[in-house]
Every structure is written in structure tokens, then in C-alpha cells.
Design a protein around this motif. Sequence first.
Motif, short mmCIF file in Angstrom:
data_model
loop_
_atom_site.label_atom_id
_atom_site.label_comp_id
_atom_site.label_asym_id
_atom_site.label_seq_id
_atom_site.Cartn_x
_atom_site.Cartn_y
_atom_site.Cartn_z
N GLY A 127 0.81 -1.22 0.00
CA GLY A 127 0.00 0.00 0.00
C GLY A 127 0.84 1.26 0.00
O GLY A 127 2.04 1.25 0.29
N ALA A 128 0.21 2.39 -0.29
CA ALA A 128 0.89 3.68 -0.43
C ALA A 128 1.64 4.05 0.85
O ALA A 128 1.12 3.94 1.95
CB ALA A 128 -0.12 4.76 -0.77
N GLY A 129 2.87 4.49 0.68
CA GLY A 129 3.66 5.00 1.80
C GLY A 129 4.28 3.95 2.68
O GLY A 129 4.96 4.29 3.67
N ALA A 130 4.10 2.69 2.40
CA ALA A 130 4.66 1.62 3.24
C ALA A 130 6.18 1.56 3.10
O ALA A 130 6.73 1.82 2.03
CB ALA A 130 4.04 0.28 2.89
N LYS A 131 6.84 1.22 4.20
CA LYS A 131 8.30 1.09 4.21
C LYS A 131 8.66 -0.35 4.57
O LYS A 131 8.34 -0.82 5.66
CB LYS A 131 8.93 2.04 5.23
CG LYS A 131 8.37 3.47 5.20
CD LYS A 131 8.55 4.14 3.87
CE LYS A 131 7.89 5.52 3.84
NZ LYS A 131 7.87 6.13 2.50
N ILE A 132 9.32 -1.05 3.66
CA ILE A 132 9.76 -2.42 3.88
C ILE A 132 11.28 -2.34 4.01
O ILE A 132 11.97 -2.02 3.05
CB ILE A 132 9.36 -3.35 2.71
CG1 ILE A 132 7.96 -3.02 2.21
CG2 ILE A 132 9.50 -4.80 3.11
CD1 ILE A 132 6.87 -3.21 3.22
N LEU A 133 11.79 -2.63 5.19
CA LEU A 133 13.18 -2.32 5.49
C LEU A 133 13.98 -3.55 5.88
O LEU A 133 13.54 -4.33 6.74
CB LEU A 133 13.25 -1.29 6.63
CG LEU A 133 12.44 0.01 6.41
CD1 LEU A 133 12.52 0.89 7.65
CD2 LEU A 133 12.93 0.75 5.18
N GLY A 134 15.14 -3.70 5.25
CA GLY A 134 16.04 -4.78 5.61
C GLY A 134 15.90 -5.99 4.71
O GLY A 134 14.98 -6.08 3.88
N PRO A 135 16.78 -6.98 4.88
CA PRO A 135 16.77 -8.19 4.04
C PRO A 135 15.70 -9.19 4.48
O PRO A 135 15.99 -10.34 4.82
CB PRO A 135 18.18 -8.74 4.22
CG PRO A 135 18.56 -8.33 5.60
CD PRO A 135 17.92 -6.98 5.82
N ILE A 136 14.47 -8.73 4.51
CA ILE A 136 13.35 -9.57 4.97
C ILE A 136 12.58 -10.09 3.77
O ILE A 136 12.78 -9.63 2.63
CB ILE A 136 12.42 -8.78 5.91
CG1 ILE A 136 11.81 -7.57 5.18
CG2 ILE A 136 13.17 -8.33 7.16
CD1 ILE A 136 10.81 -6.79 6.01
N THR A 137 11.71 -11.04 4.02
CA THR A 137 10.91 -11.64 2.95
C THR A 137 9.44 -11.41 3.21
O THR A 137 8.93 -11.71 4.29
CB THR A 137 11.20 -13.15 2.85
OG1 THR A 137 12.58 -13.36 2.55
CG2 THR A 137 10.36 -13.79 1.75
N ILE A 138 8.75 -10.89 2.20
CA ILE A 138 7.29 -10.74 2.25
C ILE A 138 6.71 -11.90 1.46
O ILE A 138 6.93 -12.02 0.26
CB ILE A 138 6.85 -9.39 1.65
CG1 ILE A 138 7.64 -8.22 2.26
CG2 ILE A 138 5.35 -9.21 1.86
CD1 ILE A 138 7.50 -8.09 3.75
N GLY A 139 5.99 -12.78 2.17
CA GLY A 139 5.54 -14.03 1.58
C GLY A 139 4.59 -13.88 0.41
O GLY A 139 3.98 -12.83 0.19
N ALA A 148 2.46 1.37 6.55
CA ALA A 148 3.04 0.40 7.49
C ALA A 148 4.57 0.45 7.40
O ALA A 148 5.13 0.82 6.37
CB ALA A 148 2.55 -1.01 7.17
N VAL A 149 5.22 0.11 8.51
CA VAL A 149 6.68 0.00 8.54
C VAL A 149 7.00 -1.45 8.90
O VAL A 149 6.76 -1.88 10.03
CB VAL A 149 7.31 0.96 9.55
CG1 VAL A 149 8.82 0.77 9.60
CG2 VAL A 149 6.98 2.41 9.19
N VAL A 150 7.53 -2.19 7.94
CA VAL A 150 7.76 -3.63 8.11
C VAL A 150 9.26 -3.89 8.27
O VAL A 150 10.05 -3.52 7.40
CB VAL A 150 7.22 -4.42 6.91
CG1 VAL A 150 7.34 -5.92 7.15
CG2 VAL A 150 5.77 -4.05 6.62
#
Length: 248
Positions: A127-139, A148-150
Motif C-alpha cells: 500500500g501507499a507510503g509503506a516502508k519495507i526495510l532490511g533483508p526480509i521476505t514478504i511471503g 506500514a513499517v515492516v
Amino acid sequence: MFKKIREDIAIVFERDPAARSTLEVLTTYPGVHALLIHRLAHAFWQIKFYWLGRMISHIGRWFTGIEIHPGATIGRRVFIDHGMGVVIGETAIIEDDCTLYHGVTLGGTSWNKGKRHPTLKQGVVIGAGAKILGPITIGRGAKIGSNAVVVKDVPAKATAVGIPARIVEEEGKTKQKSAVQLPAFNAYAVGKDEPDPMHKNIDHLMSAIRKQNQTIERLEAQIKSLKPRANEDLKLAKAFSLKKKTSK
């Protein structure tokens, strides 16, 4: 190459009802432009023409407002809607059929070389403005709510919202679906049946408070019903005490 371009155009019609014609998509959709430019920059990056790849990427950023590092790996039928402010880091991996909205960041949290940006599995919606940070995996098939900040892995078919992101619900726990079936597409990663976990907790607290109030009311009613009997017992005790004194 041309097959990928046709897919990039076709996916716009599937996910954006505002799209009216191929000409409109080719000329006015910055997400499509950014992906076309990235494919060229990535090709130069792979043959170690690093400066040229970065320069092409920089030009693409200037034209579209979308910054994609030429080292990022992007699959097929990826859709970047609106796009302004999207940032995709060097070691990010985006698999097929993902959707990103404006303001999304796939960022790194380390200065060390190596994998430091997120991996989005097939069918992810950010979604708009979300921050996905680091070497993580989104299934696979997961959804990330706007803003959201993941910073932790998100399971497949789950929805994450909030700061820091919390798992709202894992679809596989509540619905029986085929292992190969992706969940229905939700624009901006928002569905109608996904209450915020904080709201759930507040509902549980309110339910507990209502039960406590009902228990207190029952206890008060029982105490009131005991008062007349207690008064009678008190009168009887006084009379017995007075009779005992008189007999002495």
C-alpha cells in the motif's frame, strides 16, 4: 523484451480501472515508464557497465519520480501505480505479479555489502507510503497496508498493518484455499474483512468490562437481598441479649 512490455501494459488494465487505451498507458503512466527504463539500466548493470546503468536509472528517476537501483531484480507483470516517491534498493527482489503504490520504500538497514533489501514474493501488494526495510521476505500473496513499517518477515497470504507492522490475519488459518491460488487483488492492500488487531484487542477489553459490570450488578443485587434478613438477625440477636440480661 517485447513480450515483457506487452505484459507491463496488460497488467495496468487489470489493476487500474482508470486506464482507457494502450496509447494512454504508454504515454501517461510513470510506473510503466520506470519499469521500461529499469529493464534497460538493469541489462547494463548485469554486464558490469555500472556507471551507465546508474546514469540511465538516474534519468528515469528524473522523468518519473520513481527511483529504482539498476541492481534491483524485478519480475514480470509488476505494476507501480501512480509511482511518485517509490524507492527500490540495489539488492531488492520483486517477483512476478506484485503491485506497489506511491511512496513505497524497499530500503536497506545496513551499510554492509550483500543482501540488505527486501524480497517480495509473487503477488505481493504494498500500500501507499509503506516502508519495507532490511533483508526480509514478504511471503507470496501477502498484503502490506498503507504507511506500514515492516522490519520482520511477513508470512504468505498474511496482511500486515501499523508501525511497526503487525500481522492482522493469516488467510490460510481461516480459509481453505489451494496452495497455488493467490488471494484476490485488493487495491492499496485493503480488504473489507481485515480489522486492525488493536481494534480487536479493544473489543476484547470492552467485552471483558461488560462481563465484569454484569457480575458486579449481580453481586450488588444479592447483597441488597441479604440486607432485610441481616436486619432481622440483628433484631433477634438484640432481643436474645436483652432477655439474657433480664433473666440474670
